[in-house]
Design a protein around this motif. Structure first.
Motif, PDB file in Angstrom:
ATOM      1  N   ARG A 204       0.832  -1.214   0.000  1.00 45.38           N
ATOM      2  CA  ARG A 204       0.000   0.000   0.000  1.00 45.38           C
ATOM      3  C   ARG A 204       0.862   1.257   0.000  1.00 45.38           C
ATOM      4  O   ARG A 204       0.620   2.197  -0.759  1.00 45.38           O
ATOM      5  CB  ARG A 204      -0.922  -0.002   1.218  1.00 45.38           C
ATOM      6  CG  ARG A 204      -2.047  -1.008   1.128  1.00 45.38           C
ATOM      7  CD  ARG A 204      -2.753  -1.145   2.479  1.00 45.38           C
ATOM      8  NE  ARG A 204      -3.923  -1.983   2.405  1.00 45.38           N
ATOM      9  CZ  ARG A 204      -3.897  -3.307   2.372  1.00 45.38           C
ATOM     10  NH1 ARG A 204      -2.741  -3.958   2.399  1.00 45.38           N
ATOM     11  NH2 ARG A 204      -5.017  -3.995   2.306  1.00 45.38           N
ATOM     12  N   LEU A 205       1.881   1.281   0.847  1.00 44.27           N
ATOM     13  CA  LEU A 205       2.746   2.452   0.946  1.00 44.27           C
ATOM     14  C   LEU A 205       3.459   2.738  -0.380  1.00 44.27           C
ATOM     15  O   LEU A 205       3.654   3.900  -0.741  1.00 44.27           O
ATOM     16  CB  LEU A 205       3.772   2.260   2.063  1.00 44.27           C
ATOM     17  CG  LEU A 205       3.202   2.201   3.480  1.00 44.27           C
ATOM     18  CD1 LEU A 205       4.298   1.831   4.472  1.00 44.27           C
ATOM     19  CD2 LEU A 205       2.547   3.515   3.858  1.00 44.27           C
ATOM     20  N   LEU A 206       3.848   1.705  -1.102  1.00 43.27           N
ATOM     21  CA  LEU A 206       4.494   1.893  -2.402  1.00 43.27           C
ATOM     22  C   LEU A 206       3.573   2.590  -3.406  1.00 43.27           C
ATOM     23  O   LEU A 206       4.045   3.180  -4.375  1.00 43.27           O
ATOM     24  CB  LEU A 206       4.967   0.557  -2.973  1.00 43.27           C
ATOM     25  CG  LEU A 206       6.217  -0.019  -2.333  1.00 43.27           C
ATOM     26  CD1 LEU A 206       6.427  -1.452  -2.772  1.00 43.27           C
ATOM     27  CD2 LEU A 206       7.433   0.839  -2.680  1.00 43.27           C
ATOM     28  N   GLN A 207       2.275   2.522  -3.173  1.00 38.41           N
ATOM     29  CA  GLN A 207       1.302   3.168  -4.053  1.00 38.41           C
ATOM     30  C   GLN A 207       0.765   4.463  -3.445  1.00 38.41           C
ATOM     31  O   GLN A 207      -0.266   4.976  -3.862  1.00 38.41           O
ATOM     32  CB  GLN A 207       0.144   2.204  -4.340  1.00 38.41           C
ATOM     33  CG  GLN A 207       0.576   0.961  -5.074  1.00 38.41           C
ATOM     34  CD  GLN A 207       1.140   1.275  -6.447  1.00 38.41           C
ATOM     35  OE1 GLN A 207       0.599   2.098  -7.166  1.00 38.41           O
ATOM     36  NE2 GLN A 207       2.225   0.626  -6.803  1.00 38.41           N
ATOM     37  N   ASP A 208       1.452   4.977  -2.431  1.00 36.68           N
ATOM     38  CA  ASP A 208       1.046   6.211  -1.736  1.00 36.68           C
ATOM     39  C   ASP A 208      -0.324   6.100  -1.080  1.00 36.68           C
ATOM     40  O   ASP A 208      -1.054   7.084  -0.969  1.00 36.68           O
ATOM     41  CB  ASP A 208       1.092   7.421  -2.675  1.00 36.68           C
ATOM     42  CG  ASP A 208       2.506   7.802  -3.059  1.00 36.68           C
ATOM     43  OD1 ASP A 208       3.408   7.656  -2.196  1.00 36.68           O
ATOM     44  OD2 ASP A 208       2.718   8.241  -4.191  1.00 36.68           O
ATOM     45  N   LEU A 209      -0.654   4.897  -0.634  1.00 38.64           N
ATOM     46  CA  LEU A 209      -1.879   4.672   0.130  1.00 38.64           C
ATOM     47  C   LEU A 209      -1.522   4.563   1.607  1.00 38.64           C
ATOM     48  O   LEU A 209      -0.366   4.296   1.958  1.00 38.64           O
ATOM     49  CB  LEU A 209      -2.559   3.372  -0.321  1.00 38.64           C
ATOM     50  CG  LEU A 209      -2.995   3.289  -1.776  1.00 38.64           C
ATOM     51  CD1 LEU A 209      -3.444   1.872  -2.105  1.00 38.64           C
ATOM     52  CD2 LEU A 209      -4.100   4.291  -2.054  1.00 38.64           C
ATOM     53  N   ALA A 210      -2.506   4.732   2.462  1.00 39.62           N
ATOM     54  CA  ALA A 210      -2.297   4.497   3.883  1.00 39.62           C
ATOM     55  C   ALA A 210      -2.015   3.013   4.094  1.00 39.62           C
ATOM     56  O   ALA A 210      -2.564   2.157   3.390  1.00 39.62           O
ATOM     57  CB  ALA A 210      -3.522   4.921   4.682  1.00 39.62           C
TER      58      ALA A 210
ATOM     59  N   LEU B 194      -8.675  -2.512   0.704  1.00 36.13           N
ATOM     60  CA  LEU B 194      -8.556  -2.851  -0.711  1.00 36.13           C
ATOM     61  C   LEU B 194      -9.315  -4.131  -0.994  1.00 36.13           C
ATOM     62  O   LEU B 194      -9.382  -5.017  -0.141  1.00 36.13           O
ATOM     63  CB  LEU B 194      -7.088  -3.071  -1.086  1.00 36.13           C
ATOM     64  CG  LEU B 194      -6.126  -1.904  -0.916  1.00 36.13           C
ATOM     65  CD1 LEU B 194      -4.710  -2.365  -1.215  1.00 36.13           C
ATOM     66  CD2 LEU B 194      -6.521  -0.760  -1.830  1.00 36.13           C
ATOM     67  N   ASP B 195      -9.833  -4.232  -2.203  1.00 33.67           N
ATOM     68  CA  ASP B 195     -10.436  -5.507  -2.582  1.00 33.67           C
ATOM     69  C   ASP B 195      -9.303  -6.499  -2.860  1.00 33.67           C
ATOM     70  O   ASP B 195      -8.176  -6.097  -3.160  1.00 33.67           O
ATOM     71  CB  ASP B 195     -11.367  -5.346  -3.784  1.00 33.67           C
ATOM     72  CG  ASP B 195     -10.629  -4.985  -5.053  1.00 33.67           C
ATOM     73  OD1 ASP B 195     -10.092  -5.904  -5.702  1.00 33.67           O
ATOM     74  OD2 ASP B 195     -10.589  -3.783  -5.385  1.00 33.67           O
ATOM     75  N   PRO B 196      -9.564  -7.789  -2.723  1.00 30.82           N
ATOM     76  CA  PRO B 196      -8.497  -8.798  -2.862  1.00 30.82           C
ATOM     77  C   PRO B 196      -7.760  -8.747  -4.210  1.00 30.82           C
ATOM     78  O   PRO B 196      -6.549  -8.952  -4.242  1.00 30.82           O
ATOM     79  CB  PRO B 196      -9.240 -10.128  -2.693  1.00 30.82           C
ATOM     80  CG  PRO B 196     -10.438  -9.788  -1.881  1.00 30.82           C
ATOM     81  CD  PRO B 196     -10.826  -8.398  -2.300  1.00 30.82           C
ATOM     82  N   ASN B 197      -8.457  -8.465  -5.295  1.00 34.46           N
ATOM     83  CA  ASN B 197      -7.791  -8.412  -6.603  1.00 34.46           C
ATOM     84  C   ASN B 197      -6.786  -7.269  -6.665  1.00 34.46           C
ATOM     85  O   ASN B 197      -5.685  -7.428  -7.185  1.00 34.46           O
ATOM     86  CB  ASN B 197      -8.811  -8.291  -7.730  1.00 34.46           C
ATOM     87  CG  ASN B 197      -9.603  -9.561  -7.927  1.00 34.46           C
ATOM     88  OD1 ASN B 197      -9.122 -10.662  -7.634  1.00 34.46           O
ATOM     89  ND2 ASN B 197     -10.815  -9.429  -8.410  1.00 34.46           N
ATOM     90  N   THR B 198      -7.150  -6.116  -6.147  1.00 36.90           N
ATOM     91  CA  THR B 198      -6.230  -4.971  -6.125  1.00 36.90           C
ATOM     92  C   THR B 198      -5.040  -5.279  -5.226  1.00 36.90           C
ATOM     93  O   THR B 198      -3.891  -4.999  -5.576  1.00 36.90           O
ATOM     94  CB  THR B 198      -6.956  -3.702  -5.641  1.00 36.90           C
ATOM     95  OG1 THR B 198      -8.040  -3.423  -6.530  1.00 36.90           O
ATOM     96  CG2 THR B 198      -6.016  -2.520  -5.582  1.00 36.90           C
ATOM     97  N   GLU B 199      -5.313  -5.870  -4.078  1.00 34.23           N
ATOM     98  CA  GLU B 199      -4.228  -6.211  -3.165  1.00 34.23           C
ATOM     99  C   GLU B 199      -3.244  -7.173  -3.817  1.00 34.23           C
ATOM    100  O   GLU B 199      -2.025  -7.022  -3.669  1.00 34.23           O
ATOM    101  CB  GLU B 199      -4.782  -6.813  -1.876  1.00 34.23           C
ATOM    102  CG  GLU B 199      -3.717  -7.028  -0.831  1.00 34.23           C
ATOM    103  CD  GLU B 199      -4.314  -7.227   0.537  1.00 34.23           C
ATOM    104  OE1 GLU B 199      -4.083  -6.358   1.386  1.00 34.23           O
ATOM    105  OE2 GLU B 199      -5.012  -8.226   0.736  1.00 34.23           O
ATOM    106  N   ASN B 200      -3.732  -8.131  -4.570  1.00 31.17           N
ATOM    107  CA  ASN B 200      -2.848  -9.076  -5.261  1.00 31.17           C
ATOM    108  C   ASN B 200      -1.962  -8.380  -6.278  1.00 31.17           C
ATOM    109  O   ASN B 200      -0.780  -8.717  -6.417  1.00 31.17           O
ATOM    110  CB  ASN B 200      -3.660 -10.179  -5.925  1.00 31.17           C
ATOM    111  CG  ASN B 200      -4.235 -11.147  -4.924  1.00 31.17           C
ATOM    112  OD1 ASN B 200      -3.726 -11.290  -3.815  1.00 31.17           O
ATOM    113  ND2 ASN B 200      -5.315 -11.810  -5.303  1.00 31.17           N
ATOM    114  N   VAL B 201      -2.512  -7.399  -6.990  1.00 34.02           N
ATOM    115  CA  VAL B 201      -1.711  -6.640  -7.960  1.00 34.02           C
ATOM    116  C   VAL B 201      -0.624  -5.854  -7.229  1.00 34.02           C
ATOM    117  O   VAL B 201       0.531  -5.821  -7.653  1.00 34.02           O
ATOM    118  CB  VAL B 201      -2.605  -5.706  -8.802  1.00 34.02           C
ATOM    119  CG1 VAL B 201      -1.763  -4.746  -9.639  1.00 34.02           C
ATOM    120  CG2 VAL B 201      -3.525  -6.519  -9.702  1.00 34.02           C
TER     121      VAL B 201
END
Length: 90
Positions: free
Chosen positions: A36-42, A47-54
């Motif tokens: 998440r931090l690498l994408q500038d998210l908290a 996140l939905d599971p598909n986004t988290e996997n990406v």
């Protein structure tokens, strides 16, 4: 299938954070939080599971690439993932 560069209007540098830039030196993070931090998210963003996997597809190589600058801690409980933090000499 490769795509011609002409299909894109803009290019961005492929520049990633160093562990010291991304992580607080006094904290330990799971691979999910690092993703998440690498994408500038908290770190605790929902996140939905598909986004988290990406996002994990980005985080795992980042961790491997920066392994000399990281320390690892065992999970506190069997169900938890391991934790990563900035090495003192990084």
């Amino acid at each position: 299938m490769p795509v011609p560069k002409d299909d894109f209007e803009t290019f961005h540098p492929c520049d990633f954070y160093t562990p010291a830039e991304l992580l607080d030196e006094d904290e330990m993070y799971t691979v999910y939080e690092i993703a998440r931090l690498l994408q500038d998210l908290a770190a605790d963003a929902e996140l939905d599971p598909n986004t988290e996997n990406v996002l994990l597809d980005w985080a795992i190589p980042w961790i491997m690439n920066h392994s000399d600058d990281l320390v690892v801690a065992e999970p506190r409980e069997e169900e938890e993932p391991g934790y990563y933090g900035v090495a003192e000499d990084a």
